[in-house]
Motif scaffolding. Structure first.
Motif, PDB file in Angstrom:
ATOM      1  N   GLY A   1      -0.562  -7.091 -12.399  1.00  0.00           N
ATOM      2  CA  GLY A   1       0.528  -7.093 -13.383  1.00  0.00           C
ATOM      3  C   GLY A   1       1.862  -6.741 -12.744  1.00  0.00           C
ATOM      4  O   GLY A   1       2.010  -6.755 -11.519  1.00  0.00           O
ATOM      5  N   ASP A   2       2.835  -6.412 -13.602  1.00  0.00           N
ATOM      6  CA  ASP A   2       4.177  -6.057 -13.121  1.00  0.00           C
ATOM      7  C   ASP A   2       4.107  -4.664 -12.485  1.00  0.00           C
ATOM      8  O   ASP A   2       3.824  -3.675 -13.162  1.00  0.00           O
ATOM      9  N   LEU A   3       4.384  -4.612 -11.183  1.00  0.00           N
ATOM     10  CA  LEU A   3       4.182  -3.356 -10.445  1.00  0.00           C
ATOM     11  C   LEU A   3       5.475  -2.560 -10.275  1.00  0.00           C
ATOM     12  O   LEU A   3       5.454  -1.466  -9.709  1.00  0.00           O
ATOM     13  N   THR A   4       6.577  -3.106 -10.759  1.00  0.00           N
ATOM     14  CA  THR A   4       7.879  -2.531 -10.380  1.00  0.00           C
ATOM     15  C   THR A   4       8.049  -1.086 -10.859  1.00  0.00           C
ATOM     16  O   THR A   4       8.762  -0.327 -10.226  1.00  0.00           O
ATOM     17  N   ALA A   5       7.365  -0.729 -11.946  1.00  0.00           N
ATOM     18  CA  ALA A   5       7.521   0.646 -12.431  1.00  0.00           C
ATOM     19  C   ALA A   5       6.278   1.473 -12.139  1.00  0.00           C
ATOM     20  O   ALA A   5       6.083   2.538 -12.736  1.00  0.00           O
ATOM     21  N   CYS A   6       5.422   1.008 -11.219  1.00  0.00           N
ATOM     22  CA  CYS A   6       4.112   1.674 -11.038  1.00  0.00           C
ATOM     23  C   CYS A   6       3.924   2.250  -9.651  1.00  0.00           C
ATOM     24  O   CYS A   6       4.394   1.689  -8.661  1.00  0.00           O
ATOM     25  N   ASP A   7       3.170   3.366  -9.603  1.00  0.00           N
ATOM     26  CA  ASP A   7       2.628   3.856  -8.338  1.00  0.00           C
ATOM     27  C   ASP A   7       1.240   3.237  -8.167  1.00  0.00           C
ATOM     28  O   ASP A   7       0.472   3.149  -9.136  1.00  0.00           O
ATOM     29  N   ILE A   8       0.951   2.828  -6.931  1.00  0.00           N
ATOM     30  CA  ILE A   8      -0.331   2.159  -6.661  1.00  0.00           C
ATOM     31  C   ILE A   8      -1.140   2.988  -5.679  1.00  0.00           C
ATOM     32  O   ILE A   8      -0.607   3.440  -4.661  1.00  0.00           O
TER      33      ILE A   8
ATOM     34  N   ARG B   1       5.766   2.384  -5.510  1.00  0.00           N
ATOM     35  CA  ARG B   1       5.271   3.181  -4.392  1.00  0.00           C
ATOM     36  C   ARG B   1       3.793   2.852  -4.174  1.00  0.00           C
ATOM     37  O   ARG B   1       3.074   2.624  -5.165  1.00  0.00           O
ATOM     38  N   VAL B   2       3.381   2.808  -2.928  1.00  0.00           N
ATOM     39  CA  VAL B   2       1.963   2.611  -2.615  1.00  0.00           C
ATOM     40  C   VAL B   2       1.490   3.816  -1.812  1.00  0.00           C
ATOM     41  O   VAL B   2       2.141   4.229  -0.849  1.00  0.00           O
ATOM     42  N   LEU B   3       0.372   4.390  -2.250  1.00  0.00           N
ATOM     43  CA  LEU B   3      -0.286   5.439  -1.468  1.00  0.00           C
ATOM     44  C   LEU B   3      -1.600   4.836  -0.976  1.00  0.00           C
ATOM     45  O   LEU B   3      -2.435   4.412  -1.791  1.00  0.00           O
ATOM     46  N   ALA B   4      -1.758   4.743   0.338  1.00  0.00           N
ATOM     47  CA  ALA B   4      -2.917   4.061   0.899  1.00  0.00           C
ATOM     48  C   ALA B   4      -3.770   5.051   1.687  1.00  0.00           C
ATOM     49  O   ALA B   4      -3.242   5.855   2.455  1.00  0.00           O
ATOM     50  N   ILE B   5      -5.098   4.975   1.476  1.00  0.00           N
ATOM     51  CA  ILE B   5      -6.018   5.839   2.233  1.00  0.00           C
ATOM     52  C   ILE B   5      -6.820   4.969   3.180  1.00  0.00           C
ATOM     53  O   ILE B   5      -7.534   4.061   2.733  1.00  0.00           O
ATOM     54  N   GLU B   6      -6.711   5.231   4.460  1.00  0.00           N
ATOM     55  CA  GLU B   6      -7.424   4.419   5.456  1.00  0.00           C
ATOM     56  C   GLU B   6      -8.184   5.340   6.408  1.00  0.00           C
ATOM     57  O   GLU B   6      -7.634   6.281   6.960  1.00  0.00           O
ATOM     58  N   LYS B   7      -9.474   5.022   6.586  1.00  0.00           N
ATOM     59  CA  LYS B   7     -10.330   5.849   7.441  1.00  0.00           C
ATOM     60  C   LYS B   7     -10.109   5.545   8.924  1.00  0.00           C
ATOM     61  O   LYS B   7     -10.273   6.425   9.777  1.00  0.00           O
TER      62      LYS B   7
ATOM     63  N   ARG C   1      -7.041   3.373  13.918  1.00  0.00           N
ATOM     64  CA  ARG C   1      -6.452   2.254  14.680  1.00  0.00           C
ATOM     65  C   ARG C   1      -5.438   1.476  13.821  1.00  0.00           C
ATOM     66  O   ARG C   1      -4.583   0.784  14.357  1.00  0.00           O
ATOM     67  N   CYS C   2      -5.563   1.590  12.494  1.00  0.00           N
ATOM     68  CA  CYS C   2      -4.675   0.822  11.612  1.00  0.00           C
ATOM     69  C   CYS C   2      -3.330   1.518  11.390  1.00  0.00           C
ATOM     70  O   CYS C   2      -2.390   0.904  10.850  1.00  0.00           O
ATOM     71  N   LEU C   3      -3.226   2.789  11.765  1.00  0.00           N
ATOM     72  CA  LEU C   3      -2.027   3.567  11.398  1.00  0.00           C
ATOM     73  C   LEU C   3      -0.727   2.996  11.967  1.00  0.00           C
ATOM     74  O   LEU C   3       0.277   2.924  11.238  1.00  0.00           O
ATOM     75  N   PRO C   4      -0.680   2.567  13.249  1.00  0.00           N
ATOM     76  CA  PRO C   4       0.592   2.026  13.744  1.00  0.00           C
ATOM     77  C   PRO C   4       1.048   0.790  12.963  1.00  0.00           C
ATOM     78  O   PRO C   4       2.240   0.633  12.670  1.00  0.00           O
ATOM     79  N   ALA C   5       0.098  -0.078  12.616  1.00  0.00           N
ATOM     80  CA  ALA C   5       0.464  -1.279  11.842  1.00  0.00           C
ATOM     81  C   ALA C   5       1.014  -0.873  10.475  1.00  0.00           C
ATOM     82  O   ALA C   5       2.007  -1.442   9.981  1.00  0.00           O
ATOM     83  N   LEU C   6       0.393   0.141   9.867  1.00  0.00           N
ATOM     84  CA  LEU C   6       0.843   0.583   8.540  1.00  0.00           C
ATOM     85  C   LEU C   6       2.211   1.276   8.645  1.00  0.00           C
ATOM     86  O   LEU C   6       3.044   1.160   7.737  1.00  0.00           O
ATOM     87  N   ALA C   7       2.454   1.951   9.786  1.00  0.00           N
ATOM     88  CA  ALA C   7       3.766   2.604   9.985  1.00  0.00           C
ATOM     89  C   ALA C   7       4.874   1.552  10.057  1.00  0.00           C
ATOM     90  O   ALA C   7       5.996   1.776   9.567  1.00  0.00           O
TER      91      ALA C   7
ATOM     92  N   PRO D   1      11.368   1.463   3.123  1.00  0.00           N
ATOM     93  CA  PRO D   1      11.596   2.912   3.181  1.00  0.00           C
ATOM     94  C   PRO D   1      11.232   3.613   1.856  1.00  0.00           C
ATOM     95  O   PRO D   1      11.536   3.112   0.777  1.00  0.00           O
ATOM     96  N   ASP D   2      10.554   4.747   1.995  1.00  0.00           N
ATOM     97  CA  ASP D   2      10.158   5.614   0.869  1.00  0.00           C
ATOM     98  C   ASP D   2       9.195   4.964  -0.117  1.00  0.00           C
ATOM     99  O   ASP D   2       9.022   5.458  -1.236  1.00  0.00           O
ATOM    100  N   ARG D   3       8.598   3.843   0.254  1.00  0.00           N
ATOM    101  CA  ARG D   3       7.704   3.199  -0.731  1.00  0.00           C
ATOM    102  C   ARG D   3       6.245   3.173  -0.299  1.00  0.00           C
ATOM    103  O   ARG D   3       5.385   2.828  -1.099  1.00  0.00           O
ATOM    104  N   LEU D   4       5.974   3.514   0.968  1.00  0.00           N
ATOM    105  CA  LEU D   4       4.567   3.499   1.422  1.00  0.00           C
ATOM    106  C   LEU D   4       4.217   4.820   2.099  1.00  0.00           C
ATOM    107  O   LEU D   4       4.892   5.238   3.039  1.00  0.00           O
ATOM    108  N   ASP D   5       3.169   5.466   1.589  1.00  0.00           N
ATOM    109  CA  ASP D   5       2.611   6.648   2.245  1.00  0.00           C
ATOM    110  C   ASP D   5       1.168   6.344   2.606  1.00  0.00           C
ATOM    111  O   ASP D   5       0.453   5.712   1.822  1.00  0.00           O
TER     112      ASP D   5
END
Ligand code: SAM
Length: 279
Positions: free
Chosen positions: A44-51, A72-78, A81-87, A94-98
């Motif tokens: 759906g419309d994500l503009t007002a949502c945290d994911i 905003r997206v909060l992502a949990i990754e085990k 090795r994926c962290l540099p790509a996510l960075a 900016p300020d939208r992905l943790d």
């Protein structure tokens, strides 16, 4: 095909950061960003949502969610090795992905998000059902999330959306349909993923209902249903005899014939039985 952002193609990202897929982490990546954007649109419309996203991997779906405007997206990754790509993605938005580097089974970050909250993920198949059951059985209802948009093996998606009388109908269908409107919104063949899994996949969208469809206590419903479907070929008077000594009376009071089998009973009568057992 339209480019959704200015980041490198995912094939290059995987190569640059050495993210060869690992089977034990359920790594079947989506590399087509037009496809990941259309999965994000199913939420759906994500503009007002945290994911909340579980298992972003190299970030295909993450990029889809952000390009579709997620607040905003909060992502949990085990897999670290994926962290540099996510960075790199975080720097582009900016300020939208943790990103949290950890196991989604050990962390419950929903408290760190601001409502409205939606959960969207191409889940690792080995923990998909467990996470779904957790999200469907929070201590109170309605839950903190508004909707779930989740990839499953197609066979699991069909179990979630199954109707009474079918072989696929069971605990997952009852838990999901009791408290959400849920439907399969996309089918994906193995070739959509790298590497391709052995099975077909499907995206299921769940919209949380403000209240369960029928009254029942979640724990009792879950227990009764799990017990009955554990021996789904048996008549209910036999499969449920350990639940209450006078189970036959309680079945009859709930509109169920003691000789019926679990898959014949619809959601309304399962809830009636949970109430009768609790009483
Ligand atoms: N979202 C990416 C995509 O669509 O291409 C990757 C999806 S892949 C099916 C599942 C991802 O979940 C992998 O990146 C894997 O490392 C991650 N993962 C596996 N088990 C996990 C766990 N317990 N907690 C968090 N992430 C996990």
């Amino acid at each position: 095909m339209a480019q959704i952002d200015n980041l490198p193609p995912l094939r290059d990202v995987i190569q640059t950061h050495g993210i060869a897929a690992k089977k034990n982490l359920g790594q079947n990546f989506l590399l087509d960003l037009n496809l990941t954007s259309s999965i994000a649109r199913q939420a759906g419309d994500l503009t007002a949502c945290d994911i909340l996203e579980v298992g972003p991997g190299p970030g295909g779906l993450t990029r889809g969610l952000l390009a579709e405007g997620a607040r905003r997206v909060l992502a949990i990754e085990k897999d670290s090795r994926c962290l540099p790509a996510l960075a790199e993605i975080a720097a582009q938005y900016p300020d939208r992905l943790d990103v949290i580097n950890g196991d989604a089974l050990d962390i419950n970050p929903l408290d760190h998000l601001t409502p409205p909250i939606r959960i969207c993920a191409n889940l690792p198949y080995n923990i998909g059902t467990e996470l779904l059951v957790r999200w469907l059985t929070p201590p109170t209802w309605p839950p903190v999330w508004d909707s779930l948009t989740l990839m499953f093996q197609r066979e699991v998606a069909l179990r979630i959306t199954a109707t009474p009388g079918s072989k696929a109908f069971g605990r997952l269908a009852i838990l999901a349909q009791w408290r959400t409107d849920c439907q399969v919104v996309m089918d994906l063949p193995p070739e959509a993923f790298t590497p391709p899994p052995k099975v077909n996949s499907a995206v299921v969208h769940f919209k949380a209902l403000p209240a369960p469809r029928f009254p029942a206590e979640a724990k009792t419903l879950s227990h009764v249903v799990a017990t009955a479907f554990n021996q789904r070929r048996k008549m209910l008077r036999a499969s449920l005899k350990g639940v209450a000594p006078d189970i036959e009376d309680r079945l009859i009071a709930s509109g169920i014939k003691p000789t019926d089998r679990a898959e014949q009973i619809d959601l309304e009568r399962w809830c009636a039985l949970a109430r009768a057992v609790k009483a």
